[in-house]
Design a protein around this motif. Structure first.
Motif, PDB file in Angstrom:
ATOM      1  N   PRO A  56       0.831  -1.177  -0.013  1.00  0.00           N
ATOM      2  CA  PRO A  56       0.042  -0.154   0.154  1.00  0.00           C
ATOM      3  C   PRO A  56       0.994   1.264   0.029  1.00  0.00           C
ATOM      4  N   LEU A  57       1.998   1.109   0.462  1.00  0.00           N
ATOM      5  CA  LEU A  57       2.870   2.432   0.536  1.00  0.00           C
ATOM      6  C   LEU A  57       3.692   2.585  -0.864  1.00  0.00           C
ATOM      7  N   SER A  58       3.749   1.674  -1.806  1.00  0.00           N
ATOM      8  CA  SER A  58       4.526   1.685  -3.013  1.00  0.00           C
ATOM      9  C   SER A  58       4.199   2.869  -3.801  1.00  0.00           C
ATOM     10  N   LYS A  59       3.041   3.658  -3.579  1.00  0.00           N
ATOM     11  CA  LYS A  59       2.728   4.940  -4.317  1.00  0.00           C
ATOM     12  C   LYS A  59       3.744   5.938  -3.778  1.00  0.00           C
ATOM     13  N   PHE A  60       4.227   5.804  -2.699  1.00  0.00           N
ATOM     14  CA  PHE A  60       5.178   7.060  -2.100  1.00  0.00           C
ATOM     15  C   PHE A  60       6.398   6.946  -2.643  1.00  0.00           C
ATOM     16  N   PRO A  61       7.134   8.003  -3.190  1.00  0.00           N
ATOM     17  CA  PRO A  61       8.357   7.892  -3.563  1.00  0.00           C
ATOM     18  C   PRO A  61       9.401   7.862  -2.541  1.00  0.00           C
ATOM     19  N   GLY A  62      10.666   7.381  -2.776  1.00  0.00           N
ATOM     20  CA  GLY A  62      11.617   7.148  -1.599  1.00  0.00           C
ATOM     21  C   GLY A  62      12.759   6.076  -2.343  1.00  0.00           C
ATOM     22  N   PRO A  63      13.900   5.860  -1.811  1.00  0.00           N
ATOM     23  CA  PRO A  63      14.748   5.065  -2.265  1.00  0.00           C
ATOM     24  C   PRO A  63      14.445   3.491  -2.186  1.00  0.00           C
ATOM     25  N   LYS A  64      14.513   2.889  -2.913  1.00  0.00           N
ATOM     26  CA  LYS A  64      13.867   1.381  -3.104  1.00  0.00           C
ATOM     27  C   LYS A  64      14.525   0.528  -1.970  1.00  0.00           C
ATOM     28  N   LEU A  65      15.793   0.833  -1.445  1.00  0.00           N
ATOM     29  CA  LEU A  65      16.345  -0.004  -0.772  1.00  0.00           C
ATOM     30  C   LEU A  65      15.719   0.207   0.722  1.00  0.00           C
ATOM     31  N   TRP A  66      15.317   1.328   0.920  1.00  0.00           N
ATOM     32  CA  TRP A  66      14.602   1.858   2.188  1.00  0.00           C
ATOM     33  C   TRP A  66      13.287   1.173   2.254  1.00  0.00           C
ATOM     34  N   ALA A  67      12.654   1.247   1.231  1.00  0.00           N
ATOM     35  CA  ALA A  67      11.265   0.540   1.090  1.00  0.00           C
ATOM     36  C   ALA A  67      11.417  -1.062   1.442  1.00  0.00           C
ATOM     37  N   VAL A  68      12.471  -1.796   1.351  1.00  0.00           N
ATOM     38  CA  VAL A  68      12.520  -3.063   1.479  1.00  0.00           C
ATOM     39  C   VAL A  68      12.992  -3.432   2.979  1.00  0.00           C
ATOM     40  N   SER A  69      13.761  -2.530   3.412  1.00  0.00           N
ATOM     41  CA  SER A  69      14.461  -2.913   4.821  1.00  0.00           C
ATOM     42  C   SER A  69      14.439  -1.767   5.640  1.00  0.00           C
ATOM     43  N   ARG A  70      14.426  -2.093   7.075  1.00  0.00           N
ATOM     44  CA  ARG A  70      14.697  -1.244   7.904  1.00  0.00           C
ATOM     45  C   ARG A  70      16.223  -0.734   8.188  1.00  0.00           C
ATOM     46  N   ILE A  71      17.100  -1.645   7.614  1.00  0.00           N
ATOM     47  CA  ILE A  71      18.452  -1.479   7.944  1.00  0.00           C
ATOM     48  C   ILE A  71      19.010  -0.011   7.432  1.00  0.00           C
ATOM     49  N   PRO A  72      18.817   0.343   6.243  1.00  0.00           N
ATOM     50  CA  PRO A  72      19.284   1.934   5.900  1.00  0.00           C
ATOM     51  C   PRO A  72      18.863   2.846   7.021  1.00  0.00           C
ATOM     52  N   TRP A  73      17.642   2.932   7.553  1.00  0.00           N
ATOM     53  CA  TRP A  73      17.081   3.875   8.563  1.00  0.00           C
ATOM     54  C   TRP A  73      17.844   3.583   9.685  1.00  0.00           C
ATOM     55  N   ALA A  74      18.061   2.356  10.256  1.00  0.00           N
ATOM     56  CA  ALA A  74      18.626   2.068  11.357  1.00  0.00           C
ATOM     57  C   ALA A  74      20.065   2.471  11.300  1.00  0.00           C
ATOM     58  N   TYR A  75      20.812   2.596  10.286  1.00  0.00           N
ATOM     59  CA  TYR A  75      22.308   2.619   9.981  1.00  0.00           C
ATOM     60  C   TYR A  75      22.276   4.239  10.303  1.00  0.00           C
ATOM     61  N   TYR A  76      21.580   5.061   9.776  1.00  0.00           N
ATOM     62  CA  TYR A  76      22.049   6.576   9.863  1.00  0.00           C
ATOM     63  C   TYR A  76      21.417   7.018  11.296  1.00  0.00           C
ATOM     64  N   VAL A  77      20.333   6.158  12.110  1.00  0.00           N
ATOM     65  CA  VAL A  77      20.006   6.566  13.403  1.00  0.00           C
ATOM     66  C   VAL A  77      21.324   6.205  14.336  1.00  0.00           C
ATOM     67  N   ILE A  78      21.969   5.236  14.059  1.00  0.00           N
ATOM     68  CA  ILE A  78      23.040   4.796  14.852  1.00  0.00           C
ATOM     69  C   ILE A  78      24.373   5.804  14.513  1.00  0.00           C
ATOM     70  N   ARG A  79      24.321   6.197  13.364  1.00  0.00           N
ATOM     71  CA  ARG A  79      25.250   7.296  12.927  1.00  0.00           C
ATOM     72  C   ARG A  79      25.111   8.793  13.490  1.00  0.00           C
ATOM     73  N   GLY A  80      24.090   8.920  14.069  1.00  0.00           N
ATOM     74  CA  GLY A  80      23.506  10.287  14.522  1.00  0.00           C
ATOM     75  C   GLY A  80      23.256  11.297  13.467  1.00  0.00           C
ATOM     76  N   ASP A  81      23.000  10.899  12.133  1.00  0.00           N
ATOM     77  CA  ASP A  81      22.884  11.802  11.093  1.00  0.00           C
ATOM     78  C   ASP A  81      21.365  11.672  10.298  1.00  0.00           C
ATOM     79  N   LEU A  82      20.599  10.910  10.890  1.00  0.00           N
ATOM     80  CA  LEU A  82      19.396  10.542  10.036  1.00  0.00           C
ATOM     81  C   LEU A  82      18.613  11.896   9.633  1.00  0.00           C
ATOM     82  N   TRP A  83      18.626  13.010  10.396  1.00  0.00           N
ATOM     83  CA  TRP A  83      17.965  14.117  10.169  1.00  0.00           C
ATOM     84  C   TRP A  83      18.433  14.879   8.898  1.00  0.00           C
ATOM     85  N   ALA A  84      19.949  14.836   8.765  1.00  0.00           N
ATOM     86  CA  ALA A  84      20.680  15.296   7.521  1.00  0.00           C
ATOM     87  C   ALA A  84      20.287  14.447   6.304  1.00  0.00           C
TER      88      ALA A  84
END
Length: 543
Positions: A56-84
């Motif tokens: 259902p969220l496939s209509k929203f744009p964004g990087p494909k890898l982020w749509a497949v897994s939480r890992i990219p999101w978590a990577y930047y959270v742990i790096r401390g620069d998700l906001w950027a």
């Protein structure tokens, strides 16, 4: 009989001959591993195709890898620069971006009302909440009736009347701040830290701001300062420990989505910090109990505990009451939040003003023209007739919000319309406080520091170039029934401390410190030393 035995023997032989090849037909260990690995690869491919093209969220744009897994999101959270990174994603993909298989981030101004105000009120994403360590919820983690009860019990301590009564505490620590800065300057001069060639004394003002906010908020929350750091001329790591708590909570919440990593990390970190946490709880509980034992101090002092005297209830959760454990949790949570936010905001405002000296001069001229004496600077006075001071505080929060986080909420199964767009059910959606305040679609020159954008249009310092700014996007304390309850206390401290420093001293940066804004963020930006030159201003004699 012998015939029967012979026939049976033939059957057995026949069966054995037939069964002999069977063990060799079973796949070996390596073959089984290969089958399972292949099946898992097929499963991952099918899941990825579904998430990218049919979810259902496939209509929203964004990087494909982020749509497949939480890992990219978590990577930047742990790096401390998700906001950027989110800022870049919004720049590339637009106002609403898919950042996880089940999450969307938006920077559309109309989303403030639809996500945080409209009823029924959306629940917080449970993965974004740090479980209360003593089992009692704070306003940050409570939901539903519990949140309403806690807010009802605590709200009177943050009302306008309460703030007026609490003003002497804030003003007292503002005076201690100035006195401590003078003593620091004297020590710096004695140690050869400055004073030659027309320069002032070099001081890490971020550290002193931290002590001032810590002493103030612990006095308001516990009935007395926890350490009296300003008065004792001591240094301590309590503030750094609170920022470490923010980092720990952020990483813990992030990894809670990846079982069993959350369990392993939680056990390790909880064990490593147990002694410190137990000490904090003991100190906090003891000081709160001592303050409550003093009872109603009307006419003597007023603090955040004043409205709660006589309203504690450790039994039935009645409307307008709060238990002792809940009170301890909330007071400690407020200390952590206020100390971090105010320290970061004051240091950031000072850096931005000194990086652009004409803006520092505009603020200094306004404050020094408004007050003839230092003792005229009060909480009440700083809320009136100081429009540039107010603009500096607002622009600081817009340019660099102390907490550059998203505020994730859970869309109910039936879905909800957000700013005219249907959001499917069971989606996590939130507005990032930093991203919505620095997008070029809503702000002119968003990555430049211009306090004048927040001045009234009639003010001669205002510039028409900011007429197109969408001020409705600026909600630094969130919106709705879960907005920041302590915003007025924060603003009172920010106005008082900044006005006092500007009136009493001339500040400058000898070293440009161009990389000062390169900071990691875990709930809040991590503090960095801010070295400034501090000198006495030249004052005109008034007749």
């Amino acid at each position: 009989m012998d015939g029967i035995k012979l026939a049976a023997a033939e059957v057995v032989v026949s069966a054995n001959e037939t069964a002999t090849p069977f063990p060799h037909a079973l796949p070996g260990h390596k073959q089984l591993m290969g089958i399972f690995a292949g099946a898992y690869v097929v499963y991952c491919i099918i899941s990825a195709v579904y998430l990218v093209f049919f979810h259902p969220l496939s209509k929203f744009p964004g990087p494909k890898l982020w749509a497949v897994s939480r890992i990219p999101w978590a990577y930047y959270v742990i790096r401390g620069d998700l906001w950027a990174v989110l800022d870049e994603l919004h720049h590339n993909y637009g106002g609403s971006v898919r950042i996880a298989p089940d999450e969307v981030t938006t920077i559309k101004p109309g989303a403030w009302k639809d996500i945080y105000v409209a009823k029924p009120v959306l629940a917080k994403d449970p993965y974004s909440l740090t479980p209360p360590l003593n089992g009692a919820h704070s306003l940050f983690t409570a939901e539903g009736d519990t949140h309403r009860r806690l807010r009802g019990a605590l709200v009177n301590g943050f009302a306008d009347k309460a703030l007026r009564d609490q003003a002497p505490i804030v003003e007292g620590y503002a005076d201690q701040l100035i006195a401590r800065l003078r003593r620091e300057a004297a020590k710096s001069k004695t140690a050869g830290g400055g004073g030659g060639g027309g320069h002032g004394q070099v001081i890490d003002i971020q550290r002193i701001f931290g002590y001032a906010t810590f002493d103030t908020v612990t006095d308001l929350s516990f009935g007395e300062s926890l350490l009296n750091t300003l008065e004792r001329d001591t240094d301590n790591d309590e503030i750094r420990a609170f920022f470490l708590h923010a980092k720990f909570s952020t990483i813990r919440n992030c990894l809670s989505r990846f079982s069993p990593l959350d369990v392993l990390l939680g056990l390790f970190l909880l064990g490593a910090t147990r002694a410190t946490r137990e000490r904090n709880w003991r100190l906090t509980t003891a000081k709160i109990e001592r303050r409550l034992a003093r009872g109603d101090l009307t006419g003597v002092r007023s603090d955040l505990l004043t409205p709660l005297v006589g309203k504690l209830d450790d039994g039935a959760a009645l409307k307008g009451t709060i238990s002792r454990k809940e009170l301890t949790t909330n007071q400690l949570a407020f200390v952590i939040a206020d100390c971090q936010l105010t320290t970061v905001a004051l240091a950031t405002a000072t850096y931005l003003l000194l990086r652009d000296p004409p803006k520092w001069r505009l603020l200094a001229d306004e404050v020094r023209a408004r007050f003839e004496r230092d003792d005229q600077i009060t909480v009440q006075a700083t809320t009136q007739t100081l429009p540039y001071l107010e603009a500096v505080i607002n622009e600081t929060m817009r340019f660099r919000h102390p907490t550059p986080i998203s505020l994730p909420r859970c869309i109910p199964p039936g879905g909800r319309t957000v700013d005219g767009q249907h959001i499917p059910g069971n989606t996590i959606i939130g507005i990032n406080l930093q991203n919505i305040q620095t997008t070029p679609t809503l702000w002119a020159d968003p990555h430049e520091f211009h306090p004048e954008r927040f001045l009234p249009a009639s003010d001669p310092r205002y510039s028409r170039r900011f007429d197109g700014d969408v001020k409705e996007a600026f909600m630094p304390f969130s919106a709705g029934p879960r907005n920041c309850l302590g915003s007025k206390v924060y603003l009172a401290q920010a106005r008082m401390f900044l006005a006092k420093v500007v009136w009493n001293f001339d500040l400058a940066m000898r070293d440009p410190q161009r990389d000062w804004l390169d900071q990691k963020a875990y709930l809040v930006f991590e503090p960095k030393p801010l070295f400034v030159e501090l000198s006495e201003p030249e004052r005109e004699m008034r007749v």
